[in-house]
Design an enzyme around this catalytic site. Sequence first.
Site, PDB file in Angstrom:
ATOM      1  N   LYS A  61      -1.267  -6.891  -9.326  1.00  0.00           N
ATOM      2  CA  LYS A  61      -2.233  -7.041  -8.216  1.00  0.00           C
ATOM      3  C   LYS A  61      -1.841  -5.994  -7.168  1.00  0.00           C
ATOM      4  O   LYS A  61      -0.979  -6.219  -6.325  1.00  0.00           O
ATOM      5  CB  LYS A  61      -2.135  -8.462  -7.636  1.00  0.00           C
ATOM      6  CG  LYS A  61      -3.373  -8.974  -6.926  1.00  0.00           C
ATOM      7  CD  LYS A  61      -3.864  -8.146  -5.766  1.00  0.00           C
ATOM      8  CE  LYS A  61      -3.091  -8.353  -4.478  1.00  0.00           C
ATOM      9  NZ  LYS A  61      -3.447  -7.345  -3.442  1.00  0.00           N
ATOM     10  N   PHE A 105       0.809  -1.222   0.000  1.00  0.00           N
ATOM     11  CA  PHE A 105       0.000   0.000   0.000  1.00  0.00           C
ATOM     12  C   PHE A 105       0.841   1.271   0.000  1.00  0.00           C
ATOM     13  O   PHE A 105       0.358   2.328  -0.377  1.00  0.00           O
ATOM     14  CB  PHE A 105      -0.931   0.006   1.235  1.00  0.00           C
ATOM     15  CG  PHE A 105      -0.240   0.387   2.520  1.00  0.00           C
ATOM     16  CD1 PHE A 105      -0.040   1.733   2.838  1.00  0.00           C
ATOM     17  CD2 PHE A 105       0.229  -0.568   3.411  1.00  0.00           C
ATOM     18  CE1 PHE A 105       0.605   2.100   4.014  1.00  0.00           C
ATOM     19  CE2 PHE A 105       0.867  -0.207   4.583  1.00  0.00           C
ATOM     20  CZ  PHE A 105       1.065   1.135   4.885  1.00  0.00           C
ATOM     21  N   GLU A 134       9.430  -4.274  12.847  1.00  0.00           N
ATOM     22  CA  GLU A 134       9.102  -3.122  12.003  1.00  0.00           C
ATOM     23  C   GLU A 134       7.778  -2.523  12.474  1.00  0.00           C
ATOM     24  O   GLU A 134       6.767  -3.217  12.547  1.00  0.00           O
ATOM     25  CB  GLU A 134       8.959  -3.585  10.541  1.00  0.00           C
ATOM     26  CG  GLU A 134       8.663  -2.447   9.593  1.00  0.00           C
ATOM     27  CD  GLU A 134       8.476  -2.906   8.144  1.00  0.00           C
ATOM     28  OE1 GLU A 134       7.814  -3.942   7.924  1.00  0.00           O
ATOM     29  OE2 GLU A 134       8.992  -2.229   7.244  1.00  0.00           O
ATOM     30  N   CYS A 187       9.609   1.643   3.311  1.00  0.00           N
ATOM     31  CA  CYS A 187      10.525   0.553   3.650  1.00  0.00           C
ATOM     32  C   CYS A 187      11.936   1.088   3.850  1.00  0.00           C
ATOM     33  O   CYS A 187      12.781   0.417   4.396  1.00  0.00           O
ATOM     34  CB  CYS A 187      10.519  -0.506   2.563  1.00  0.00           C
ATOM     35  SG  CYS A 187      11.196   0.132   1.044  1.00  0.00           S
ATOM     36  N   GLU A 235      -5.012  -3.723  -1.913  1.00  0.00           N
ATOM     37  CA  GLU A 235      -6.455  -3.445  -1.889  1.00  0.00           C
ATOM     38  C   GLU A 235      -6.777  -2.199  -1.055  1.00  0.00           C
ATOM     39  O   GLU A 235      -7.908  -1.730  -1.039  1.00  0.00           O
ATOM     40  CB  GLU A 235      -7.228  -4.676  -1.380  1.00  0.00           C
ATOM     41  CG  GLU A 235      -6.907  -5.127   0.040  1.00  0.00           C
ATOM     42  CD  GLU A 235      -5.688  -6.056   0.135  1.00  0.00           C
ATOM     43  OE1 GLU A 235      -4.681  -5.810  -0.559  1.00  0.00           O
ATOM     44  OE2 GLU A 235      -5.740  -7.006   0.939  1.00  0.00           O
TER      45      GLU A 235
HETATM   46  P1  NAD Z   1       1.562  -6.681   2.967  1.00  0.00           P
HETATM   47  O1  NAD Z   1       2.598  -7.731   3.016  1.00  0.00           O
HETATM   48  O2  NAD Z   1       0.465  -6.711   3.971  1.00  0.00           O
HETATM   49  O3  NAD Z   1       0.835  -6.670   1.540  1.00  0.00           O
HETATM   50  C1  NAD Z   1       1.565  -6.684   0.336  1.00  0.00           C
HETATM   51  C2  NAD Z   1       0.752  -7.382  -0.734  1.00  0.00           C
HETATM   52  O4  NAD Z   1       0.520  -8.732  -0.328  1.00  0.00           O
HETATM   53  C3  NAD Z   1      -0.611  -6.745  -0.974  1.00  0.00           C
HETATM   54  O5  NAD Z   1      -0.867  -6.717  -2.359  1.00  0.00           O
HETATM   55  C4  NAD Z   1      -1.571  -7.663  -0.245  1.00  0.00           C
HETATM   56  O6  NAD Z   1      -2.839  -7.733  -0.845  1.00  0.00           O
HETATM   57  C5  NAD Z   1      -0.881  -9.013  -0.309  1.00  0.00           C
HETATM   58  N1  NAD Z   1      -1.161  -9.838   0.880  1.00  0.00           N
HETATM   59  C6  NAD Z   1      -1.404  -9.394   2.141  1.00  0.00           C
HETATM   60  N2  NAD Z   1      -1.627 -10.446   2.961  1.00  0.00           N
HETATM   61  C7  NAD Z   1      -1.512 -11.564   2.210  1.00  0.00           C
HETATM   62  C8  NAD Z   1      -1.629 -12.955   2.502  1.00  0.00           C
HETATM   63  N3  NAD Z   1      -1.903 -13.399   3.724  1.00  0.00           N
HETATM   64  N4  NAD Z   1      -1.450 -13.826   1.493  1.00  0.00           N
HETATM   65  C9  NAD Z   1      -1.174 -13.395   0.255  1.00  0.00           C
HETATM   66  N5  NAD Z   1      -1.055 -12.082  -0.071  1.00  0.00           N
HETATM   67  C10 NAD Z   1      -1.223 -11.174   0.887  1.00  0.00           C
HETATM   68  O7  NAD Z   1       2.337  -5.266   3.011  1.00  0.00           O
HETATM   69  P2  NAD Z   1       1.707  -3.812   3.130  1.00  0.00           P
HETATM   70  O8  NAD Z   1       1.187  -3.618   4.515  1.00  0.00           O
HETATM   71  O9  NAD Z   1       0.812  -3.526   1.988  1.00  0.00           O
HETATM   72  O10 NAD Z   1       3.026  -2.924   2.917  1.00  0.00           O
HETATM   73  C11 NAD Z   1       3.908  -2.597   3.953  1.00  0.00           C
HETATM   74  C12 NAD Z   1       5.081  -3.547   3.991  1.00  0.00           C
HETATM   75  O11 NAD Z   1       5.753  -3.542   2.742  1.00  0.00           O
HETATM   76  C13 NAD Z   1       6.141  -3.141   5.005  1.00  0.00           C
HETATM   77  O12 NAD Z   1       6.594  -4.296   5.661  1.00  0.00           O
HETATM   78  C14 NAD Z   1       7.232  -2.516   4.175  1.00  0.00           C
HETATM   79  O13 NAD Z   1       8.530  -2.553   4.733  1.00  0.00           O
HETATM   80  C15 NAD Z   1       7.152  -3.370   2.955  1.00  0.00           C
HETATM   81  N6  NAD Z   1       7.772  -2.703   1.813  1.00  0.00           N
HETATM   82  C16 NAD Z   1       8.986  -3.163   1.418  1.00  0.00           C
HETATM   83  C17 NAD Z   1       9.633  -2.552   0.365  1.00  0.00           C
HETATM   84  C18 NAD Z   1      10.972  -3.032  -0.076  1.00  0.00           C
HETATM   85  O14 NAD Z   1      11.422  -2.592  -1.120  1.00  0.00           O
HETATM   86  N7  NAD Z   1      11.641  -3.914   0.653  1.00  0.00           N
HETATM   87  C19 NAD Z   1       9.026  -1.465  -0.289  1.00  0.00           C
HETATM   88  C20 NAD Z   1       7.777  -1.040   0.134  1.00  0.00           C
HETATM   89  C21 NAD Z   1       7.160  -1.675   1.190  1.00  0.00           C
END
Ligand code: NAD
Length: 497
Positions: free
Chosen positions: A173, A149, A382, A281, A176
């Site tokens: 994808k 997000f 985090e 991140c 959401e």
């Molecule tokens: P998230 O892991 O909750 O979601 C990421 C994606 O995975 C979304 O599209 C979501 O729909 C999907 N998802 C969520 N739960 C799932 C599940 N149980 N099974 C399958 N798919 C699932 O992450 P977020 O809250 O959207 O984003 C924040 C996180 O992203 C933080 O941990 C941040 O550090 C990380 N991030 C990392 C980088 C990087 O380059 N390393 C960059 C941006 C964000």
Amino acid sequence: MNLIEHFVNGKIIPGSSDKKGKVFNPATGEQESEVRLASRSDLDSAVEAAKKAFETWSSKPALQRARIIFKFKELIEKNSDELTKLIVSEHGKVYEDARGSLTRGLEVVEFACGIPHLLKGEFSENVGTNVDSWSMRQPLGVVAGITPFNFPAMVPMWMFPIAIACGNTFILKPSEKDPSCGLRLAELLSEAGLPDGVFNVINGDKEAVDAILTNKDIKAISFVGSTPIAKYIYENSAKNEKRVQALGGAKNHLVVMPDCDLDGAVNGLMGAAYGSAGERCMAQSVAVAVGEIGDELVSRLSKKAEALKVGPGMDKTSEMGPLVTKEHLEKVTSYVDLGVKEGAKLVVDGRGLKLQGYENGFYIGGCLFDHVNKDMRIYKEEIFGPVLSVVRVKTFEEAAKLINDHEYGNGVSIYTRDGDAGRTFASKIQVGMVGINVPIPVPMAFHSFGGWKRSLFGDSGMHGMEGIKFYTKLKTVTSRWPSGVRSNAEFVMPTMK
Ligand code: NAD
């Protein structure tokens, strides 16, 4: 209520499932849209469209693909205000920050415009007598991107410009929580002349992700999100024989050496810890104060953190916007409660912030902890909010060990005037992206983005030459055009003569 659907084969299409998610404006706390959550059959039909489009898209000359990407670049520039407002309205970050993130995505589009050059192979003449050998990189097929997000435009743009420039077709994808940007980018790609089916957007949750993981026609998955999900994506992609890069969470440290320009370090920390409300991140969530500098550092930081202007992202005077959802606000607040319980000193407390006229918005003020230690959960985990922890250490070596022992290794910085300390730090630190007197060391598009340790699962980072390699497979050809006498059959391992 506005309903956000999918984009398949060049147009917005209604999904087959009744399942919907809620999309909020974090500044007001109001729900403004619903997003359709895809079923497996929605995903499968998008993959069918992408598979069909691959046949012609992959055989177009790279120069023609580049021209469409170039047109897309112009359209992003033309529509940047609208795209920025979409980011602000669903994510909450302040306008200029959102605009900056769009620019960082645009830089990858600009990089992808050079695809004819980037795809050039290698050639060796006469590897054996009258035998030549060359290598070329060819696209994989249908590839997918699953994004978080916190950067609804930039993170998808780390992926798809390069993937499609290489000749692949793409399924995005998006998160959401803020899905609108992905759809708008799809429309702009179509307007730029991208053939139908080359870029598709499937909105959804775990069900859509699991459908991506198990669809046999998807050849590679790029993921960015939290570490537990990144690991899940990595394991299941491998299980289903897909190429994968899965970028995860982070806990980034900024080392403040006693000899540094302290004003520079404090200003750097303020932007890096509290910018985008800490939902980056590459946010610097730990300041490591080396030697005697701790008291002065905390004193300067606390004055600035207390003065932070928190408000709606569209208000030009806001320095920090709200968090993305109520649930996320509750999570971040509970981490601040935990820090107090664990015995860290809460120097600035941003909890419970209510803004006049925006009482239901998801706001929290900047929080600053001092005397945090490596055994506390607020240090290890985090938080992904505007919470900065100060850890005090005696020496440079102790600072480096602290960082190297952490499970995450995304970004790190050091502020110092000592070239030896800076150079040793860059060489020895176990982190993928390093800043020296630079607070947020996000690599440019022509370099590659990626952390180490549990911040990245897989072998390659995003964009730059890592991106080109990820989205192509290598083919090496060895050829001979015999003239005169044909050779007889040989039954030994061929070696070049
Ligand atoms: P998230 O892991 O909750 O979601 C990421 C994606 O995975 C979304 O599209 C979501 O729909 C999907 N998802 C969520 N739960 C799932 C599940 N149980 N099974 C399958 N798919 C699932 O992450 P977020 O809250 O959207 O984003 C924040 C996180 O992203 C933080 O941990 C941040 O550090 C990380 N991030 C990392 C980088 C990087 O380059 N390393 C960059 C941006 C964000």
